[in-house]
Design a protein around this motif. Sequence first.
Motif, PDB file in Angstrom:
ATOM      1  N   UNK A  31       0.797  -1.232   0.000  1.00  7.97           N
ATOM      2  CA  UNK A  31       0.000   0.000   0.000  1.00  7.97           C
ATOM      3  C   UNK A  31       0.827   1.278   0.000  1.00  7.97           C
ATOM      4  N   UNK A  32       1.974   1.283   0.701  1.00  5.61           N
ATOM      5  CA  UNK A  32       2.782   2.513   0.739  1.00  5.61           C
ATOM      6  C   UNK A  32       3.350   2.841  -0.631  1.00  5.61           C
ATOM      7  N   UNK A  33       3.867   1.849  -1.328  1.00  6.53           N
ATOM      8  CA  UNK A  33       4.394   2.056  -2.671  1.00  6.53           C
ATOM      9  C   UNK A  33       3.272   2.467  -3.624  1.00  6.53           C
ATOM     10  N   UNK A  34       2.110   1.868  -3.449  1.00 10.13           N
ATOM     11  CA  UNK A  34       0.949   2.225  -4.269  1.00 10.13           C
ATOM     12  C   UNK A  34       0.614   3.707  -4.128  1.00 10.13           C
ATOM     13  N   UNK A  35       0.626   4.187  -2.909  1.00 10.00           N
ATOM     14  CA  UNK A  35       0.325   5.600  -2.639  1.00 10.00           C
ATOM     15  C   UNK A  35       1.370   6.521  -3.267  1.00 10.00           C
ATOM     16  N   UNK A  36       2.639   6.163  -3.124  1.00 11.85           N
ATOM     17  CA  UNK A  36       3.710   6.984  -3.689  1.00 11.85           C
ATOM     18  C   UNK A  36       3.608   7.055  -5.208  1.00 11.85           C
ATOM     19  N   UNK A  37       3.371   5.928  -5.845  1.00 10.83           N
ATOM     20  CA  UNK A  37       3.291   5.895  -7.300  1.00 10.83           C
ATOM     21  C   UNK A  37       2.114   6.713  -7.814  1.00 10.83           C
ATOM     22  N   UNK A  38       0.968   6.590  -7.169  1.00 14.90           N
ATOM     23  CA  UNK A  38      -0.208   7.337  -7.623  1.00 14.90           C
ATOM     24  C   UNK A  38      -0.029   8.842  -7.458  1.00 14.90           C
ATOM     25  N   UNK A  83       2.634  10.374  -8.064  1.00 18.35           N
ATOM     26  CA  UNK A  83       3.505  10.817  -9.149  1.00 18.35           C
ATOM     27  C   UNK A  83       2.849  10.690 -10.536  1.00 18.35           C
ATOM     28  N   UNK A  84       1.762   9.967 -10.613  1.00 18.24           N
ATOM     29  CA  UNK A  84       1.118   9.728 -11.904  1.00 18.24           C
ATOM     30  C   UNK A  84       0.098  10.817 -12.227  1.00 18.24           C
ATOM     31  N   UNK A  85      -0.163  11.075 -13.505  1.00 18.60           N
ATOM     32  CA  UNK A  85      -1.243  12.002 -13.870  1.00 18.60           C
ATOM     33  C   UNK A  85      -2.590  11.407 -13.473  1.00 18.60           C
ATOM     34  N   UNK A  86      -3.589  12.237 -13.298  1.00 24.29           N
ATOM     35  CA  UNK A  86      -4.899  11.752 -12.831  1.00 24.29           C
ATOM     36  C   UNK A  86      -5.550  10.803 -13.823  1.00 24.29           C
ATOM     37  N   UNK A  87      -5.149  10.865 -15.082  1.00 18.09           N
ATOM     38  CA  UNK A  87      -5.732   9.981 -16.102  1.00 18.09           C
ATOM     39  C   UNK A  87      -5.160   8.571 -16.038  1.00 18.09           C
ATOM     40  N   UNK A  88      -4.200   8.351 -15.130  1.00 22.73           N
ATOM     41  CA  UNK A  88      -3.593   7.034 -14.982  1.00 22.73           C
ATOM     42  C   UNK A  88      -3.525   6.700 -13.499  1.00 22.73           C
ATOM     43  N   UNK A  89      -4.176   5.613 -13.101  1.00 22.50           N
ATOM     44  CA  UNK A  89      -4.234   5.214 -11.691  1.00 22.50           C
ATOM     45  C   UNK A  89      -3.826   3.762 -11.525  1.00 22.50           C
ATOM     46  N   UNK A  90      -3.212   3.456 -10.372  1.00 21.08           N
ATOM     47  CA  UNK A  90      -2.913   2.077  -9.986  1.00 21.08           C
ATOM     48  C   UNK A  90      -3.858   1.713  -8.846  1.00 21.08           C
ATOM     49  N   UNK A  91      -4.591   0.608  -8.993  1.00 25.67           N
ATOM     50  CA  UNK A  91      -5.567   0.221  -7.982  1.00 25.67           C
ATOM     51  C   UNK A  91      -5.098  -0.946  -7.133  1.00 25.67           C
ATOM     52  N   UNK A  92      -4.192  -1.759  -7.661  1.00 27.00           N
ATOM     53  CA  UNK A  92      -3.641  -2.872  -6.894  1.00 27.00           C
ATOM     54  C   UNK A  92      -2.157  -3.000  -7.205  1.00 27.00           C
ATOM     55  N   UNK A  93      -1.401  -3.352  -6.193  1.00 30.04           N
ATOM     56  CA  UNK A  93       0.031  -3.569  -6.381  1.00 30.04           C
ATOM     57  C   UNK A  93       0.424  -4.697  -5.448  1.00 30.04           C
ATOM     58  N   UNK A  94       1.031  -5.736  -5.995  1.00 32.84           N
ATOM     59  CA  UNK A  94       1.374  -6.900  -5.169  1.00 32.84           C
ATOM     60  C   UNK A  94       2.666  -7.533  -5.663  1.00 32.84           C
ATOM     61  N   UNK A  95       3.336  -8.235  -4.772  1.00 31.29           N
ATOM     62  CA  UNK A  95       4.536  -8.975  -5.156  1.00 31.29           C
ATOM     63  C   UNK A  95       4.119 -10.303  -5.785  1.00 31.29           C
TER      64      UNK A  95
END
Length: 273
Positions: free
Chosen positions: A28-35, A37-49
Amino acid sequence: GVHARSFRLVTPRVRLSRGDVQADGTCPRLLEVLNRRLPTALRIFELATIPFSGNLSEACTSREYLYYLPASVLGLDAAGRARLAQKLHEYIGTHCFANFTRLDKYDALVRELGRSRSGKAWMHGAFGHRRHRLKSGLSDENRVWQHVPSLVRDMTTRTLTVAELVGSNNDRLICIRLVGGGFLNSMVRLLVGVACAVASGALDAAVASSVLEAESLIDVSEFLAPAQGLVLFSQHLDASRTPWLPVDRGAVLADGFLSDMIIPEVIDSWASA
């Protein structure tokens, strides 16, 4: 251009601390950081190893596409919509879709045809046929070309499990849903365009049936539906081959992204087309 409600991908290896990875494999922390930095037209909803042995491509059983187009574009009455639904239904099953793709964009096919003199000759003739039609104004008289060889038939055979009209959250839009195991270049847009052409009377239904039978190469490139209505809705995975993936908890967020971001963009793109 083309939109995506959901698209799973694997990134190169990323070094994380133990505290960044939860017990269920999510980050979740990496997910928050990446979002952030991304433009609003591009979102990450799940991130897993995932394990080194994990293979998303092999686990993907099918893809699901939606195509949105304004109801005003077709101007179809109830009978017209019934014709559209019927033509879509004919796509269901296993067919050779050689006439619903750009063969010159299929690198593996080009390589295989290039292995023999006859294959090279057919390939150059097929690619030239489309260019000739474009130069001659896409006339109906020279739509049909030669017989489709077995190699081309085999390599462009795909299975569609769903091809239907579905309800849309917006009354101004018609929505077409296609689900299949492996789509070719431009395949969805040509399937939609040909079905709409039959429904509106721009293409004879008998010609469209011959296009699907694919005994001969038949050019229907003038009916290619515009890219702005196409949405990759989902990639369906075999859960038994992806036990390391979390349950699709991002689905609700992805649905919100579709309705709040993608659909308005589709409407605007059609309005300015």
